[in-house]
Structures are given as C-alpha cells and as structure tokens.
Enzyme design. Structure first.
Site, PDB file in Angstrom:
ATOM      1  N   CYS A  42       0.816  -1.213   0.000  1.00 33.75           N
ATOM      2  CA  CYS A  42       0.000   0.000   0.000  1.00 33.75           C
ATOM      3  C   CYS A  42       0.851   1.264   0.000  1.00 33.75           C
ATOM      4  CB  CYS A  42      -0.930  -0.042   1.201  1.00 33.75           C
ATOM      5  SG  CYS A  42      -1.804   1.470   1.496  1.00 33.75           S
ATOM      6  N   LYS A  51      -1.608   7.128  -6.170  1.00 34.16           N
ATOM      7  CA  LYS A  51      -2.422   8.349  -6.052  1.00 34.16           C
ATOM      8  C   LYS A  51      -1.575   9.602  -6.224  1.00 34.16           C
ATOM      9  CE  LYS A  51      -5.304   5.367  -5.693  1.00 34.16           C
ATOM     10  NZ  LYS A  51      -4.857   3.988  -5.921  1.00 34.16           N
ATOM     11  N   ALA A 319      -6.640  -2.204   0.911  1.00 34.12           N
ATOM     12  CA  ALA A 319      -5.907  -1.823   2.114  1.00 34.12           C
ATOM     13  C   ALA A 319      -6.837  -1.665   3.316  1.00 34.12           C
ATOM     14  CB  ALA A 319      -5.168  -0.513   1.849  1.00 34.12           C
ATOM     15  N   HIS A 443     -25.350  23.156   0.564  1.00 39.25           N
ATOM     16  CA  HIS A 443     -25.546  23.624  -0.806  1.00 39.25           C
ATOM     17  C   HIS A 443     -24.568  24.756  -1.101  1.00 39.25           C
ATOM     18  CE1 HIS A 443     -27.398  24.765  -4.562  1.00 39.25           C
ATOM     19  NE2 HIS A 443     -27.329  26.023  -4.145  1.00 39.25           N
TER      20      HIS A 443
HETATM   21  C1  LIG Z   1      -0.667  -0.122  -7.824  1.00 41.09           C
HETATM   22  C2  LIG Z   1      -1.590  -0.503  -6.696  1.00 41.09           C
HETATM   23  C3  LIG Z   1      -2.546   0.392  -6.277  1.00 41.09           C
HETATM   24  C4  LIG Z   1      -3.392   0.065  -5.224  1.00 41.09           C
HETATM   25  N1  LIG Z   1      -4.322   0.980  -4.845  1.00 41.09           N
HETATM   26  C5  LIG Z   1      -5.147   0.685  -3.826  1.00 41.09           C
HETATM   27  C6  LIG Z   1      -6.102   1.636  -3.392  1.00 41.09           C
HETATM   28  O1  LIG Z   1      -6.193   2.736  -3.924  1.00 41.09           O
HETATM   29  N2  LIG Z   1      -6.903   1.301  -2.350  1.00 41.09           N
HETATM   30  C7  LIG Z   1      -6.820   0.083  -1.729  1.00 41.09           C
HETATM   31  O2  LIG Z   1      -7.572  -0.170  -0.799  1.00 41.09           O
HETATM   32  N3  LIG Z   1      -5.932  -0.845  -2.137  1.00 41.09           N
HETATM   33  C8  LIG Z   1      -5.093  -0.568  -3.158  1.00 41.09           C
HETATM   34  N4  LIG Z   1      -4.166  -1.488  -3.537  1.00 41.09           N
HETATM   35  C9  LIG Z   1      -4.137  -2.789  -2.839  1.00 41.09           C
HETATM   36  C10 LIG Z   1      -3.442  -2.667  -1.473  1.00 41.09           C
HETATM   37  O3  LIG Z   1      -2.146  -2.163  -1.649  1.00 41.09           O
HETATM   38  C11 LIG Z   1      -3.408  -4.013  -0.769  1.00 41.09           C
HETATM   39  O4  LIG Z   1      -4.717  -4.544  -0.707  1.00 41.09           O
HETATM   40  C12 LIG Z   1      -2.879  -3.881   0.646  1.00 41.09           C
HETATM   41  O5  LIG Z   1      -1.563  -3.348   0.661  1.00 41.09           O
HETATM   42  C13 LIG Z   1      -2.867  -5.240   1.351  1.00 41.09           C
HETATM   43  O6  LIG Z   1      -2.380  -5.089   2.638  1.00 41.09           O
HETATM   44  P1  LIG Z   1      -1.696  -6.293   3.410  1.00 41.09           P
HETATM   45  O7  LIG Z   1      -1.290  -5.737   4.738  1.00 41.09           O
HETATM   46  O8  LIG Z   1      -2.566  -7.478   3.384  1.00 41.09           O
HETATM   47  O9  LIG Z   1      -0.396  -6.675   2.562  1.00 41.09           O
HETATM   48  P2  LIG Z   1       0.791  -5.838   1.940  1.00 41.09           P
HETATM   49  O10 LIG Z   1       0.503  -4.390   1.896  1.00 41.09           O
HETATM   50  O11 LIG Z   1       1.145  -6.521   0.686  1.00 41.09           O
HETATM   51  O12 LIG Z   1       1.960  -6.014   2.995  1.00 41.09           O
HETATM   52  C14 LIG Z   1       2.555  -7.243   3.245  1.00 41.09           C
HETATM   53  C15 LIG Z   1       3.922  -7.020   3.858  1.00 41.09           C
HETATM   54  O13 LIG Z   1       4.399  -8.260   4.343  1.00 41.09           O
HETATM   55  C16 LIG Z   1       5.782  -8.358   4.064  1.00 41.09           C
HETATM   56  N5  LIG Z   1       6.131  -9.790   4.094  1.00 41.09           N
HETATM   57  C17 LIG Z   1       5.775 -10.779   3.239  1.00 41.09           C
HETATM   58  N6  LIG Z   1       6.230 -11.964   3.690  1.00 41.09           N
HETATM   59  C18 LIG Z   1       6.870 -11.719   4.849  1.00 41.09           C
HETATM   60  C19 LIG Z   1       7.532 -12.534   5.796  1.00 41.09           C
HETATM   61  N7  LIG Z   1       7.586 -13.858   5.658  1.00 41.09           N
HETATM   62  N8  LIG Z   1       8.099 -11.945   6.863  1.00 41.09           N
HETATM   63  C20 LIG Z   1       8.048 -10.597   7.051  1.00 41.09           C
HETATM   64  N9  LIG Z   1       7.442  -9.777   6.185  1.00 41.09           N
HETATM   65  C21 LIG Z   1       6.845 -10.340   5.115  1.00 41.09           C
HETATM   66  C22 LIG Z   1       5.914  -7.718   2.709  1.00 41.09           C
HETATM   67  O14 LIG Z   1       7.255  -7.320   2.468  1.00 41.09           O
HETATM   68  C23 LIG Z   1       4.961  -6.523   2.871  1.00 41.09           C
HETATM   69  O15 LIG Z   1       5.650  -5.422   3.414  1.00 41.09           O
HETATM   70  C24 LIG Z   1      -3.280  -1.190  -4.575  1.00 41.09           C
HETATM   71  C25 LIG Z   1      -2.305  -2.104  -4.992  1.00 41.09           C
HETATM   72  C26 LIG Z   1      -1.473  -1.762  -6.038  1.00 41.09           C
HETATM   73  C27 LIG Z   1      -0.417  -2.738  -6.462  1.00 41.09           C
END
Ligand SMILES: Cc1cc2nc3c(=O)[nH]c(=O)nc-3n(C[C@H](O)[C@H](O)[C@H](O)COP(=O)(O)OP(=O)(O)OC[C@H]3O[C@@H](n4cnc5c(N)ncnc54)[C@H](O)[C@@H]3O)c2cc1C
Length: 464
Positions: A42, A51, A319, A443
């Site tokens: 994210c 963004k 996110a 408004h």
């Molecule tokens: C270009 C783009 C635009 C986006 N825009 C939006 C948006 O506008 N709005 C929205 O809601 N969502 C958006 N998303 C989606 C959003 O980014 C994800 O849904 C969100 O980040 C998921 O959160 P998460 O915490 O599950 O995982 P992630 O954000 O993927 O974080 C996972 C973390 O875990 C770490 N990790 C992985 N394995 C291990 C391990 N074994 N040990 C330690 N660390 C580890 C990774 O390095 C990472 O830092 C977008 C995605 C992309 C690619």
C-alpha cells in the site's frame, strides 16, 4: 528466547495496524518485516504512490485541457517527470518513516528480516545476520500479495513490467500497453496517458472493472476513451517478445484472430496473488486453498493461535479491508468481539471520473432475487458539479423495496472516493434510503447528488 503476546508477520496496512491496535490493548507485540521499508504494498508500491502520480498527471491534464475553459492561459506547457517522481518518493518516505515512528510510540518491537513459522508458538526471523527465534502466544500472518505474472510474458522489470515498475518509468513511454482493465490497469493507464503516452488496454472481458455496476463501468469506459485510452475487449494476450527497445505483444482478438501490438512498455496488471510462500506455512501445517490462507469467521487458521488477514485471505484485496481485519484480530486477542462487516467495504477506482461502490450492484440484486428499487441522479444536474467542470457521472442507490434499507450504492464522478463514505456509514447504521434523503446536505455540494439519488429511490427527487 524473547516472548510476545502477539507476533505479526508483515507491515502492510494489515500487519502494522494489527500491531498498533494490539499494543493499544496492552498486548506485548512484535512486528516482523522483510523489506527495507515499512508499510507494505500500500504505502510503498500501491495505493499511495499511485495516487501521487494520479494527482500530478491530473494537474498536467487540467492545465492542458481545462485551464483554457476558465480563461487561464499557461503558454507552452511542460513538466519535469524526475521532479514528479521525486515528489511521489517523498510522500512514500514520509509515510513509511511515519510507520516506524508509530511502532516506537506504541512500544512495538520491530524485527527486520523474513518471518518464518518454526513450530507451535515459535517464529523465526531470518536475515543476513542469521536466524533468531521468538516465542508467540498468538501469531498474525499479514504477508500480503505480489503481482501475478503471466507464464508466457514474464516480468523483466524494464519492458514487461508489473505495477511496481509502472509507477516509476523514468521517461514517458510513447506506446504503452496495459493488460487488464481493473483498478490498477486503469489508474496507471490514466497516469501515462495524461503524460502523453498512447495507451492501449487489452482486456479479456467485455467491460472495464468487472466488479462494478454495469452502467457505471460503461460510463467510465466511455469517458476514458474520450480521454484517449483505447481498448481491446474480449482479447486475450498470448505472448510478448522484446526486440531492441520494442515489445511485440501478441493477442487473440475478439474475433479469435491473432493480432500484434508494438509498444515501448507493457504493464501486466491481471491481479495479485497472496504471499503464501514466504513464511514456511507448511512447518506447522497452515491450510491454504485456492492460493489463499484459509481462515474461519474469527480470522483463525486451522492452527490454533495463528490468525491471518488482508490480501493473504479471502475477500477483496484492499488496504482498508486489511486494516479492518487487523483491528478485529487484535480485539479478539484482547477478549473483545472483533468483527468486520463485509457488506460495507467500499471499493474505489481513482480514475477521472472516479468510480466508487459499496454493497451490491443492481445485477447482483437481480441474481440473488432480493426485491429492490433504484434511485439515480446525475452530476450534470448539480450546481457544484457544474462549477467544478465535472459533469460526467451519477449516483445510483439500491434500496430494499419493502424495508427501504440501503443495499448498495454506486458513484461514478468527481470525488466519488470521498462521497462514498456517507453511504458506507449509512450501510453500517442500516439506514433507509429515506434517512439519507431527509438529511440536510450543504448547498452547493456534490453531496446533494447523493441526497437527490436517495430521494429518487421513492420518486421524490426535487431537481430530477
Ligand atoms: C498499484 C496498486 C494500487 C493500489 N491501490 C489501492 C487503493 O487505492 N486502495 C486500496 O484499498 N488498495 C489498493 N491497492 C491494494 C493494497 O495495496 C493491498 O490490498 C494492501 O496493501 C494489502 O495489505 P496487506 O497488509 O494485506 O499486505 P501488503 O501491503 O502486501 O503487505 C505485506 C507485507 O508483508 C511483508 N512480508 C511478506 N512476507 C513476509 C515474511 N515472511 N516476513 C516478514 N514480512 C513479510 C511484505 O514485504 C509486505 O511489506 C493497490 C495495490 C497496487 C499494487
């Protein structure tokens, strides 16, 4: 061996939020992150940098296409992409550094390295300096997701790229092909189109944003076309070959004929896959199905004490969904009733116009056979939208035809990402359309479009 009440793997909007909420509730908490910066997809390569680039490119577009309508002359317009990218990086750095500060403030122990499961209640942290182990009463898996790679067009990081690289091209590609017309493809396609690229979006399905209200998706498609994006629907990419500085993308078009598009860069944005292979889940036998970690209604995996959230588990990859699940897990661990209302999770595409929705679409209402009524109101009939020069769009509200309760809301138009909040709150509070309709809205404001759409549910729209 140091011992914690909760160890969280991954510092995205799922992981870091879970750690903070757990610490607030008095749990001794550790967070493990394998990447150099905190914040996950994210903050680093997702929501935030996209963004930032959308905003910069929108300003270029406005200066090119809108200023003259306001009587503003800017002369020969130019932009400095390097500066634009620096601005983006600056925003990302501020926010990712901010997560580090929040970890300190909440006294969360941060481990740098890859978190791996080592046995009952044991987590290893593997890094260049070796392996250390910590004891955990509970573990929350929040390892997120990575872009899906097509086997016949592997990412090379330069010509055939994922969203990560497409957020930071050092020069504007002259011809840019985007594979996949979902949120990421349309947002990044819009960025480079506004900055001067010739953008072709190739999509297997017949429409953009297949999750959206069909009328809203069609309008989005039409407006994006008018902005210069071209679309190949019903087309399947079959390969890509890099020769010199060009990529030859081959596809099977909607008439089943082979076609070739020559371009400078191709973005493959066909979805993301959960990171099920970074934490050695099989050591303790965490169950995985269809590429996602399986959880029960309380976010617990099949292994007691191990929870999972965010992109790693079922549901939309968003996110805010990850963060809500994160809070729920922390609260469950603290003995509270953690809960996420999956019926009220907004979904936004940050194109211009923006597309935002919550709840069910009209098509879904038909499919599940729920009796419904619809209220719709157009931006072009609203004074504030006219003054903003943002007349493309509508708000569509779907309410239960007997109880009047909100079932879904769909907005296409300027600032839809902000406007949808009112309807999300309405759905959380189980509001009726009439509750929204009888609420005073300032408004002139775009909020009045929501009010009029809610009034239209019972054919009471004043200006409709
Ligand atoms: C270009 C783009 C635009 C986006 N825009 C939006 C948006 O506008 N709005 C929205 O809601 N969502 C958006 N998303 C989606 C959003 O980014 C994800 O849904 C969100 O980040 C998921 O959160 P998460 O915490 O599950 O995982 P992630 O954000 O993927 O974080 C996972 C973390 O875990 C770490 N990790 C992985 N394995 C291990 C391990 N074994 N040990 C330690 N660390 C580890 C990774 O390095 C990472 O830092 C977008 C995605 C992309 C690619």
């Amino acid at each position: 061996m140091e011992s914690f009440d909760l160890v969280v793997l991954g510092s995205g909007p799922g992981g870091y939020v879970c750690a903070i909420r757990a610490a607030q509730l008095g749990l001794k908490t550790a967070l493990i992150e394998k990447d150099d910066t905190l914040g996950g997809t994210c903050l680093n390569v997702g929501c935030i940098p996209s963004k930032a680039m959308l905003e910069s490119s929108e300003l270029v577009h406005a200066a090119n296409a809108e200023f003259a309508k306001h009587g503003i002359t800017v002369g020969q317009l130019s932009f400095d992409l390097t500066k634009m990218l620096e601005r983006k990086r600056g925003i990302v750095k501020q926010l990712t550094d901010g997560i580090g500060m929040l970890m300190k403030k909440n006294e969360i122990t941060l481990f740098r390295g890859r978190g791996v499961l080592r046995g009952a209640g044991k987590v290893g942290v593997t890094s260049e300096s070796g392996i250390s182990e910590v004891q955990a009463k509970a573990i929350c898996l929040a390892m997120g997701s990575v872009p899906v790679e097509l086997p016949f067009m592997k990412f090379d990081g330069r010509f055939i790229v994922s969203s990560t690289e497409a957020l930071g091209f050092e020069s504007v590609p002259k011809r840019f092909v985007v594979v996949g017309a979902g949120a990421v493809g349309l947002e990044l396609g819009s960025v480079w189109n506004r900055l001067g690229a010739e953008v072709t979006v190739v999509e297997m399905l017949p429409n953009v944003t297949p999750f959206a209200d069909v009328a809203a998706a069609k309008m989005l498609q039409r407006v994006l076309k008018s902005q210069g994006l071209s679309f190949r629907f019903g087309a399947k990419v079959t390969g890509a070959e890099v020769t010199g500085n060009e990529v030859r993308v081959t596809l099977q078009n909607q008439d089943n004929k082979a076609e070739e598009i020559v371009c400078d860069r191709v973005l493959v944005s066909v979805g993301r896959k959960a990171c099920i292979d970074t934490a050695e889940l099989d050591v303790v036998g965490v169950a995985v199905k269809n590429g996602k970690v399986v959880i029960d209604d309380h976010f617990q995996t099949n292994v007691p004490g191990i929870y999972a959230i965010g992109d790693l588990v079922r549901g939309p990859m968003l996110a805010h969904k990850a963060s809500e699940e994160a809070v729920a897990v922390a609260e469950i661990l603290a003995g509270k009733p953690g809960h996420v209302n999956y019926n009220a999770i907004p979904n936004v595409v940050y194109t211009n116009p923006e597309l935002a929705q919550v709840g069910i679409t009209e098509e879904q209402a038909k499919e599940i056979g729920v009796p419904y009524k619809v209220g719709k109101y157009f931006y072009k009939s609203n004074g504030r939208a006219k003054s903003l020069g943002a007349e493309d769009g509508f708000v569509k509200i779907i309410a239960h035809s007997e109880t009047d309760r909100l079932l879904g809301a769909h907005i296409i138009g300027a600032r839809a990402s902000e406007l949808i909040g009112e309807l999300v709150v309405g759905m959380e509070f189980q509001a009726a359309a009439e509750d929204i309709a009888r609420t005073t809205h300032a408004h002139p404001s775009l909020g009045e479009i929501i009010k009029e759409a809610a009034l239209a549910v019972d054919k009471m729209a004043i200006h409709g």
